[in-house]
Write an enzyme that holds these catalytic residues in place. Structure first.
Site, PDB file in Angstrom:
ATOM      1  N   ILE A  77      -2.213  -9.068   0.757  1.00  0.00           N
ATOM      2  CA  ILE A  77      -3.190 -10.016   0.212  1.00  0.00           C
ATOM      3  C   ILE A  77      -3.050 -10.129  -1.312  1.00  0.00           C
ATOM      4  O   ILE A  77      -3.459 -11.115  -1.908  1.00  0.00           O
ATOM      5  CB  ILE A  77      -4.625  -9.591   0.594  1.00  0.00           C
ATOM      6  CG1 ILE A  77      -5.611 -10.757   0.413  1.00  0.00           C
ATOM      7  CG2 ILE A  77      -5.065  -8.346  -0.159  1.00  0.00           C
ATOM      8  CD1 ILE A  77      -6.985 -10.490   0.987  1.00  0.00           C
ATOM      9  N   ARG A  78      -2.427  -9.119  -1.910  1.00  0.00           N
ATOM     10  CA  ARG A  78      -2.272  -9.101  -3.374  1.00  0.00           C
ATOM     11  C   ARG A  78      -0.999  -9.832  -3.799  1.00  0.00           C
ATOM     12  O   ARG A  78      -0.075  -9.992  -3.016  1.00  0.00           O
ATOM     13  CB  ARG A  78      -2.195  -7.657  -3.864  1.00  0.00           C
ATOM     14  CG  ARG A  78      -3.477  -6.893  -3.662  1.00  0.00           C
ATOM     15  CD  ARG A  78      -3.354  -5.529  -4.279  1.00  0.00           C
ATOM     16  NE  ARG A  78      -2.858  -4.512  -3.355  1.00  0.00           N
ATOM     17  CZ  ARG A  78      -2.151  -3.446  -3.711  1.00  0.00           C
ATOM     18  NH1 ARG A  78      -1.798  -3.271  -4.958  1.00  0.00           N
ATOM     19  NH2 ARG A  78      -1.775  -2.557  -2.810  1.00  0.00           N
ATOM     20  N   LYS A  97     -10.737   2.346  14.070  1.00  0.00           N
ATOM     21  CA  LYS A  97      -9.482   2.913  14.589  1.00  0.00           C
ATOM     22  C   LYS A  97      -9.596   3.200  16.086  1.00  0.00           C
ATOM     23  O   LYS A  97      -8.640   3.002  16.834  1.00  0.00           O
ATOM     24  CB  LYS A  97      -9.114   4.188  13.811  1.00  0.00           C
ATOM     25  CG  LYS A  97      -8.673   3.914  12.376  1.00  0.00           C
ATOM     26  CD  LYS A  97      -7.403   3.071  12.346  1.00  0.00           C
ATOM     27  CE  LYS A  97      -6.987   2.674  10.958  1.00  0.00           C
ATOM     28  NZ  LYS A  97      -5.864   1.732  10.947  1.00  0.00           N
ATOM     29  N   TYR A 125     -14.697   3.227   9.366  1.00  0.00           N
ATOM     30  CA  TYR A 125     -13.230   3.229   9.436  1.00  0.00           C
ATOM     31  C   TYR A 125     -12.770   3.862  10.756  1.00  0.00           C
ATOM     32  O   TYR A 125     -11.931   3.299  11.475  1.00  0.00           O
ATOM     33  CB  TYR A 125     -12.690   4.012   8.236  1.00  0.00           C
ATOM     34  CG  TYR A 125     -11.213   4.295   8.239  1.00  0.00           C
ATOM     35  CD1 TYR A 125     -10.282   3.270   8.140  1.00  0.00           C
ATOM     36  CD2 TYR A 125     -10.736   5.612   8.314  1.00  0.00           C
ATOM     37  CE1 TYR A 125      -8.920   3.542   8.121  1.00  0.00           C
ATOM     38  CE2 TYR A 125      -9.387   5.898   8.281  1.00  0.00           C
ATOM     39  CZ  TYR A 125      -8.479   4.860   8.190  1.00  0.00           C
ATOM     40  OH  TYR A 125      -7.136   5.129   8.167  1.00  0.00           O
ATOM     41  N   GLY A 166       0.799  -1.220   0.000  1.00  0.00           N
ATOM     42  CA  GLY A 166       0.000   0.000   0.000  1.00  0.00           C
ATOM     43  C   GLY A 166       0.833   1.272   0.000  1.00  0.00           C
ATOM     44  O   GLY A 166       2.058   1.234  -0.119  1.00  0.00           O
TER      45      GLY A 166
HETATM   46  P1  NAD Z   1      -3.424   1.247   1.509  1.00  0.00           P
HETATM   47  O1  NAD Z   1      -4.866   1.033   1.198  1.00  0.00           O
HETATM   48  O2  NAD Z   1      -2.593   2.003   0.553  1.00  0.00           O
HETATM   49  O3  NAD Z   1      -2.722  -0.148   1.780  1.00  0.00           O
HETATM   50  C1  NAD Z   1      -3.334  -1.146   2.538  1.00  0.00           C
HETATM   51  C2  NAD Z   1      -2.848  -2.482   2.021  1.00  0.00           C
HETATM   52  O4  NAD Z   1      -3.527  -3.498   2.749  1.00  0.00           O
HETATM   53  C3  NAD Z   1      -3.157  -2.713   0.537  1.00  0.00           C
HETATM   54  O5  NAD Z   1      -1.957  -2.985  -0.155  1.00  0.00           O
HETATM   55  C4  NAD Z   1      -4.105  -3.895   0.543  1.00  0.00           C
HETATM   56  O6  NAD Z   1      -3.886  -4.779  -0.548  1.00  0.00           O
HETATM   57  C5  NAD Z   1      -3.771  -4.565   1.856  1.00  0.00           C
HETATM   58  N1  NAD Z   1      -4.852  -5.404   2.381  1.00  0.00           N
HETATM   59  C6  NAD Z   1      -6.193  -5.171   2.362  1.00  0.00           C
HETATM   60  N2  NAD Z   1      -6.850  -6.201   2.918  1.00  0.00           N
HETATM   61  C7  NAD Z   1      -5.910  -7.092   3.310  1.00  0.00           C
HETATM   62  C8  NAD Z   1      -5.948  -8.360   3.944  1.00  0.00           C
HETATM   63  N3  NAD Z   1      -7.116  -8.933   4.293  1.00  0.00           N
HETATM   64  N4  NAD Z   1      -4.779  -8.994   4.220  1.00  0.00           N
HETATM   65  C9  NAD Z   1      -3.598  -8.432   3.873  1.00  0.00           C
HETATM   66  N5  NAD Z   1      -3.489  -7.252   3.242  1.00  0.00           N
HETATM   67  C10 NAD Z   1      -4.639  -6.590   2.977  1.00  0.00           C
HETATM   68  O7  NAD Z   1      -3.360   1.917   2.961  1.00  0.00           O
HETATM   69  P2  NAD Z   1      -2.203   2.792   3.591  1.00  0.00           P
HETATM   70  O8  NAD Z   1      -2.491   4.212   3.264  1.00  0.00           O
HETATM   71  O9  NAD Z   1      -0.877   2.237   3.261  1.00  0.00           O
HETATM   72  O10 NAD Z   1      -2.550   2.609   5.138  1.00  0.00           O
HETATM   73  C11 NAD Z   1      -1.855   1.720   5.972  1.00  0.00           C
HETATM   74  C12 NAD Z   1      -2.344   1.944   7.390  1.00  0.00           C
HETATM   75  O11 NAD Z   1      -2.159   3.314   7.757  1.00  0.00           O
HETATM   76  C13 NAD Z   1      -3.836   1.664   7.584  1.00  0.00           C
HETATM   77  O12 NAD Z   1      -4.044   1.128   8.870  1.00  0.00           O
HETATM   78  C14 NAD Z   1      -4.459   3.033   7.519  1.00  0.00           C
HETATM   79  O13 NAD Z   1      -5.654   3.090   8.253  1.00  0.00           O
HETATM   80  C15 NAD Z   1      -3.392   3.876   8.172  1.00  0.00           C
HETATM   81  N6  NAD Z   1      -3.474   5.286   7.794  1.00  0.00           N
HETATM   82  C16 NAD Z   1      -3.172   5.707   6.536  1.00  0.00           C
HETATM   83  C17 NAD Z   1      -3.264   7.056   6.226  1.00  0.00           C
HETATM   84  C18 NAD Z   1      -2.925   7.584   4.857  1.00  0.00           C
HETATM   85  O14 NAD Z   1      -3.144   8.776   4.590  1.00  0.00           O
HETATM   86  N7  NAD Z   1      -2.367   6.764   3.953  1.00  0.00           N
HETATM   87  C19 NAD Z   1      -3.690   7.971   7.193  1.00  0.00           C
HETATM   88  C20 NAD Z   1      -4.049   7.496   8.445  1.00  0.00           C
HETATM   89  C21 NAD Z   1      -3.902   6.161   8.757  1.00  0.00           C
HETATM   90  C1  AKB Z   2      -8.289   8.302   4.823  1.00  0.00           C
HETATM   91  O1  AKB Z   2      -8.544   9.379   4.238  1.00  0.00           O
HETATM   92  O2  AKB Z   2      -9.108   7.409   5.020  1.00  0.00           O
HETATM   93  C2  AKB Z   2      -6.891   8.126   5.369  1.00  0.00           C
HETATM   94  C3  AKB Z   2      -6.845   8.561   6.780  1.00  0.00           C
HETATM   95  C4  AKB Z   2      -6.697   9.989   7.100  1.00  0.00           C
HETATM   96  O3  AKB Z   2      -6.946   7.757   7.668  1.00  0.00           O
HETATM   97  N1  AKB Z   2      -5.980   8.845   4.531  1.00  0.00           N
END
Ligand code: NAD
Ligand code: AKB
Length: 315
Positions: free
Chosen positions: A40-41, A149, A145, A16
């Site tokens: 998972i991918r 959290k 979501y 991700g």
């Molecule tokens: P993303 O969606 O880019 O990546 C998540 C990954 O999880 C994907 O590659 C997906 O294939 C994988 N996934 C989904 N279901 C799955 C499963 N059952 N088993 C294994 N893998 C699985 O998300 P991200 O932005 O990299 O976020 C990562 C973490 O950070 C999450 O917990 C998200 O809530 C948190 N977060 C992200 C942001 C942001 O802005 N990116 C902000 C706040 C919190």
């Molecule tokens: C979303 O927009 O869902 C994420 C986050 C702030 O958790 N980027």
């Protein structure tokens, strides 16, 4: 070998937006031979020559256990999740992946005594917080979501106090980066806009021009993650999720800043269902505790973040 010889790391959700960057940082710091990426991918769409990859659904606890046991894993970065916009399309699946996945990691940590990093989000907050979210502001989220959290933060506190699990978390703001497209969140507009600007295309932004949200450049988020995981356990008063200091700008301010650097770029504002989620979140977060307890400071401001985004995407 990296700087700490005994770290054996598993990343879930590694393909991700955050995972691919954290993977680079952890390999650099601890050595590629000490890091296993999983998702998972299939990994075919990424260049995985530098790291070991395992296909892993975090709902498959048995397979997770065998990877952890067979590789002497002592640190898990648990990133697999559904984000806000995707989660609202299928709230039940969002609960299952985000909560059962975390529960599987926590139960294995109880058994195998490994450390966990599990991110939280600004989505823990709801509209009752007002403009600035403090560390101890109320947690009344408006999305499934956000509910996962909040529950995840409570689970972290519980497993730490009841079972001694060393789990740590950050309430990441919206993260802005250029290596991997974001995966279905509300803050994705702040990344998509750069892709369009650099491609000399117009952008139709899915939140209104006044929308102001806490944001951060990815390098600062990775720095915060590594710094938190390096902090002595006894210095931490929070387990579920530290607020971080954040950038905050409106969607229109971001557009104008990009236009200063790419004159002629056009953006229209056409809010959709994601406006509601954005409106339920604060404008900014107070990260005083993260500064006090483990010394975190931002390096990037709006201007330097825009410069690095544009330069990197232009390559
Ligand atoms: P993303 O969606 O880019 O990546 C998540 C990954 O999880 C994907 O590659 C997906 O294939 C994988 N996934 C989904 N279901 C799955 C499963 N059952 N088993 C294994 N893998 C699985 O998300 P991200 O932005 O990299 O976020 C990562 C973490 O950070 C999450 O917990 C998200 O809530 C948190 N977060 C992200 C942001 C942001 O802005 N990116 C902000 C706040 C919190
Ligand atoms: C979303 O927009 O869902 C994420 C986050 C702030 O958790 N980027």
């Amino acid at each position: 070998m990296g700087e700490s010889g005994n770290r054996r790391i598993l990343i879930t959700g590694a393909l991700g937006q955050i995972g691919m960057e954290l993977l680079d940082a952890l390999q650099t710091k601890f050595g590629a031979e000490n890091v296993i990426a999983s998702d998972i991918r299939e990994s075919e769409d990424v260049d995985n020559s530098g790291f070991r990859y395992e296909k892993l659904d975090v709902l498959d606890s048995e397979r997770m256990e065998s990877i952890i046991r067979d590789n002497n894993i002592n640190e898990v970065y648990h990133l697999a999740a559904l984000l806000s916009a995707t989660g609202e399309k299928n709230p039940q699946l969002c609960w299952t992946i985000n909560m059962d996945g975390l529960m599987n990691v926590l139960e294995l940590a109880r058994k195998y005594k490994f450390r966990i990093f599990a991110p939280s989000s600004i989505a823990v907050f709801g509209a009752d917080v007002g403009k600035i979210a403090k560390q101890d502001s109320p947690l009344n989220p408006a999305t499934m979501y956000g509910i996962t959290k909040v529950a995840g933060e409570l689970m972290a506190d519980y497993y730490h106090s009841a079972h001694g699990v060393d789990i740590r978390g950050l309430r990441y703001p919206g993260l802005i980066s250029w290596k991997v497209m974001p995966g279905g969140g509300t803050t994705d507009y702040a990344v998509e806009i750069f892709y369009k600007a650099v491609a000399s295309e117009n952008y139709s932004c899915f939140v209104n021009r006044q929308t102001r949200l806490p944001m951060m450049y990815m390098d600062d988020a990775i720095k915060a993650t590594l710094q938190l995981m390096d902090a002595p356990s006894e210095s931490l008063s929070v387990r579920g999720g530290y607020n971080l200091p954040s950038l905050n700008f409106t969607a229109e301010e971001l557009y104008h800043k990009i236009r200063e650097k790419i004159p002629g770029f056009e953006c229209e504002f056409v809010p959709d269902h994601r406006q509601e989620y954005a409106d339920s979140w604060p404008d900014e977060t107070d990260g005083t505790l993260a500064k006090q307890e483990w010394g975190f400071n931002l390096e990037y401001d709006l201007d330097s973040m825009c410069d690095v985004m544009i330069q990197s995407l232009s390559k």
